[in-house]
Motif scaffolding. Structure first.
Motif, PDB file in Angstrom:
ATOM      1  N   UNK A 156       0.815  -1.210   0.000  1.00 31.39           N
ATOM      2  CA  UNK A 156       0.000   0.000   0.000  1.00 31.39           C
ATOM      3  C   UNK A 156       0.853   1.267   0.000  1.00 31.39           C
ATOM      4  N   UNK A 157       2.037   1.199   0.590  1.00 34.48           N
ATOM      5  CA  UNK A 157       2.948   2.341   0.524  1.00 34.48           C
ATOM      6  C   UNK A 157       3.319   2.644  -0.929  1.00 34.48           C
ATOM      7  N   UNK A 158       3.479   1.593  -1.711  1.00 35.43           N
ATOM      8  CA  UNK A 158       3.747   1.784  -3.132  1.00 35.43           C
ATOM      9  C   UNK A 158       2.533   2.321  -3.868  1.00 35.43           C
ATOM     10  N   UNK A 159       1.346   1.860  -3.478  1.00 36.91           N
ATOM     11  CA  UNK A 159       0.114   2.298  -4.141  1.00 36.91           C
ATOM     12  C   UNK A 159      -0.145   3.785  -3.949  1.00 36.91           C
ATOM     13  N   UNK A 160       0.384   4.349  -2.866  1.00 38.31           N
ATOM     14  CA  UNK A 160       0.210   5.781  -2.618  1.00 38.31           C
ATOM     15  C   UNK A 160       0.907   6.618  -3.690  1.00 38.31           C
ATOM     16  N   UNK A 161       1.991   6.094  -4.263  1.00 40.39           N
ATOM     17  CA  UNK A 161       2.714   6.826  -5.293  1.00 40.39           C
ATOM     18  C   UNK A 161       3.376   8.094  -4.782  1.00 40.39           C
ATOM     19  N   UNK A 162       3.700   8.103  -3.500  1.00 39.92           N
ATOM     20  CA  UNK A 162       4.281   9.283  -2.862  1.00 39.92           C
ATOM     21  C   UNK A 162       5.755   9.018  -2.553  1.00 39.92           C
ATOM     22  N   UNK A 163       6.637   9.875  -3.048  1.00 37.21           N
ATOM     23  CA  UNK A 163       8.073   9.665  -2.844  1.00 37.21           C
ATOM     24  C   UNK A 163       8.473   9.751  -1.372  1.00 37.21           C
ATOM     25  N   UNK A 164       7.616  10.330  -0.555  1.00 34.02           N
ATOM     26  CA  UNK A 164       7.901  10.400   0.882  1.00 34.02           C
ATOM     27  C   UNK A 164       7.942   9.008   1.515  1.00 34.02           C
ATOM     28  N   UNK A 165       7.417   7.999   0.800  1.00 34.84           N
ATOM     29  CA  UNK A 165       7.427   6.629   1.316  1.00 34.84           C
ATOM     30  C   UNK A 165       8.746   5.915   1.061  1.00 34.84           C
ATOM     31  N   UNK A 166       9.659   6.514   0.291  1.00 37.61           N
ATOM     32  CA  UNK A 166      10.912   5.848  -0.085  1.00 37.61           C
ATOM     33  C   UNK A 166      11.752   5.428   1.126  1.00 37.61           C
ATOM     34  N   UNK A 167      11.937   6.272   2.142  1.00 40.61           N
ATOM     35  CA  UNK A 167      12.739   5.846   3.296  1.00 40.61           C
ATOM     36  C   UNK A 167      12.177   4.603   4.001  1.00 40.61           C
ATOM     37  N   UNK A 168      10.860   4.520   4.083  1.00 40.31           N
ATOM     38  CA  UNK A 168      10.244   3.338   4.724  1.00 40.31           C
ATOM     39  C   UNK A 168      10.452   2.105   3.862  1.00 40.31           C
ATOM     40  N   UNK A 169      10.301   2.262   2.563  1.00 39.84           N
ATOM     41  CA  UNK A 169      10.499   1.129   1.656  1.00 39.84           C
ATOM     42  C   UNK A 169      11.967   0.701   1.635  1.00 39.84           C
ATOM     43  N   UNK A 170      12.865   1.653   1.847  1.00 34.90           N
ATOM     44  CA  UNK A 170      14.288   1.305   1.953  1.00 34.90           C
ATOM     45  C   UNK A 170      14.521   0.437   3.182  1.00 34.90           C
ATOM     46  N   UNK A 171      13.809   0.722   4.266  1.00 41.23           N
ATOM     47  CA  UNK A 171      13.878  -0.132   5.465  1.00 41.23           C
ATOM     48  C   UNK A 171      13.406  -1.547   5.131  1.00 41.23           C
ATOM     49  N   UNK A 172      12.341  -1.619   4.346  1.00 40.94           N
ATOM     50  CA  UNK A 172      11.781  -2.928   4.002  1.00 40.94           C
ATOM     51  C   UNK A 172      12.758  -3.757   3.182  1.00 40.94           C
ATOM     52  N   UNK A 173      13.645  -3.087   2.431  1.00 42.95           N
ATOM     53  CA  UNK A 173      14.662  -3.812   1.665  1.00 42.95           C
ATOM     54  C   UNK A 173      15.625  -4.566   2.578  1.00 42.95           C
ATOM     55  N   UNK A 174      15.746  -4.108   3.822  1.00 45.53           N
ATOM     56  CA  UNK A 174      16.659  -4.731   4.776  1.00 45.53           C
ATOM     57  C   UNK A 174      15.983  -5.810   5.623  1.00 45.53           C
ATOM     58  N   UNK A 175      14.716  -6.049   5.392  1.00 42.73           N
ATOM     59  CA  UNK A 175      14.001  -7.072   6.164  1.00 42.73           C
ATOM     60  C   UNK A 175      14.589  -8.451   5.871  1.00 42.73           C
ATOM     61  N   UNK A 176      14.638  -9.338   6.870  1.00 38.59           N
ATOM     62  CA  UNK A 176      15.207 -10.671   6.638  1.00 38.59           C
ATOM     63  C   UNK A 176      14.333 -11.560   5.759  1.00 38.59           C
ATOM     64  N   UNK A 177      13.046 -11.231   5.661  1.00 37.86           N
ATOM     65  CA  UNK A 177      12.121 -12.048   4.877  1.00 37.86           C
ATOM     66  C   UNK A 177      12.206 -11.650   3.398  1.00 37.86           C
ATOM     67  N   UNK A 178      12.573 -12.578   2.500  1.00 38.15           N
ATOM     68  CA  UNK A 178      12.676 -12.268   1.061  1.00 38.15           C
ATOM     69  C   UNK A 178      11.358 -11.776   0.470  1.00 38.15           C
ATOM     70  N   UNK A 179      10.231 -12.247   1.022  1.00 40.68           N
ATOM     71  CA  UNK A 179       8.931 -11.820   0.500  1.00 40.68           C
ATOM     72  C   UNK A 179       8.741 -10.322   0.698  1.00 40.68           C
ATOM     73  N   UNK A 180       9.157  -9.815   1.850  1.00 41.17           N
ATOM     74  CA  UNK A 180       9.044  -8.382   2.113  1.00 41.17           C
ATOM     75  C   UNK A 180      10.010  -7.604   1.226  1.00 41.17           C
ATOM     76  N   UNK A 181      11.219  -8.113   1.036  1.00 42.58           N
ATOM     77  CA  UNK A 181      12.179  -7.457   0.149  1.00 42.58           C
ATOM     78  C   UNK A 181      11.613  -7.343  -1.273  1.00 42.58           C
TER      79      UNK A 181
END
Length: 240
Positions: free
Chosen positions: A169-194
């Protein structure tokens, strides 16, 4: 040689009683066998009795709620505010998660404090189905507040499906302000979240670096640098 088996003869009255008994047996077997639905007048009476005794079931309440929402949206702001206050009470009293999820879905379309309170409270609902519905509601509401609530749900929820939904849903917002949160998600241990974070970053940034998580991690460190690089390349492509 005549048969020794006794012969039975029924009078007209006995025949009428036998037919009545057979009809009764048929009706009873219909109820026990679950075919009462094939008898319209019996089914309608049964539904009416169940409504009177138990109230509406979840599907009926959802259908009724949908009708009420349409009516409320046709009213003025005061009517919509009154309806939203009613939804707050229904949300607190409702025991079925499917109905609570539907209330959340409906509330997202009303821009008033009561509806907003439902969407905030739904994020902490004990049922994951309702929390997912709350995430979707915030996509419809949008804005920086939506990013904040979805980020918190991603960071704090213990249910993997809810976390995945929040990232999507953060992606669905289409708001660049969500990039820092999505960058955090890239570091999640779960590949599905990455993987989900990569898909959302594609939506937010409008870029496609493939599915290489490391490439997106590098990009997320300084998106503006890549944006400048892309702009220069685009200018040269237009020239030549």
């Amino acid at each position: 040689m005549s048969s020794c088996r006794p012969r039975f003869y029924f009078t007209a009255k006995q025949k009428r009683i036998s037919v009545s008994a057979l009809v009764s047996i048929f009706l009873i077997s219909c109820f026990l066998g679950g075919c009462a639905n094939s008898i319209p007048w019996i089914n309608s009476q049964q539904v009416a009795l169940e409504k009177e005794k138990y109230g509406l079931n979840a599907d009926q309440r959802i259908k009724e709620l949908s009708q009420q929402v349409k009516k409320a949206k046709d009213g003025n702001s005061e009517a919509r505010a009154g309806f939203s206050k009613k939804l707050v009470n229904e949300m607190m009293a409702e025991h079925d998660p499917r109905v609570r999820a539907e209330i959340l879905k409906c509330s997202a379309g009303f821009d008033n404090p009561s509806a907003r309170a439902i969407c905030v409270g739904g994020l902490d609902d004990p049922d994951s189905l309702v929390r997912i519905a709350a995430c979707d509601a915030w996509v419809e509401i949008g804005g920086d507040e939506a990013i904040r609530h979805l980020a918190n749900r991603f960071r704090s929820d213990e249910d993997i499906d809810v976390r995945l939904h929040a990232v999507r849903d953060l992606g669905s917002l289409g708001n660049e302000a969500a990039i820092p949160v999505l960058a955090e998600a890239l570091e999640a241990p779960d590949p599905a979240i990455q993987f989900r974070a990569v898909a959302s970053l594609k939506e937010v940034s409008g870029r496609d670096l493939g599915n290489d998580v490391n490439a997106w991690r590098e990009w997320a460190v300084d998106p503006s640098a890549y944006r400048e690089e892309w702009s220069v390349a685009e200018v040269w492509r237009q020239i030549f």
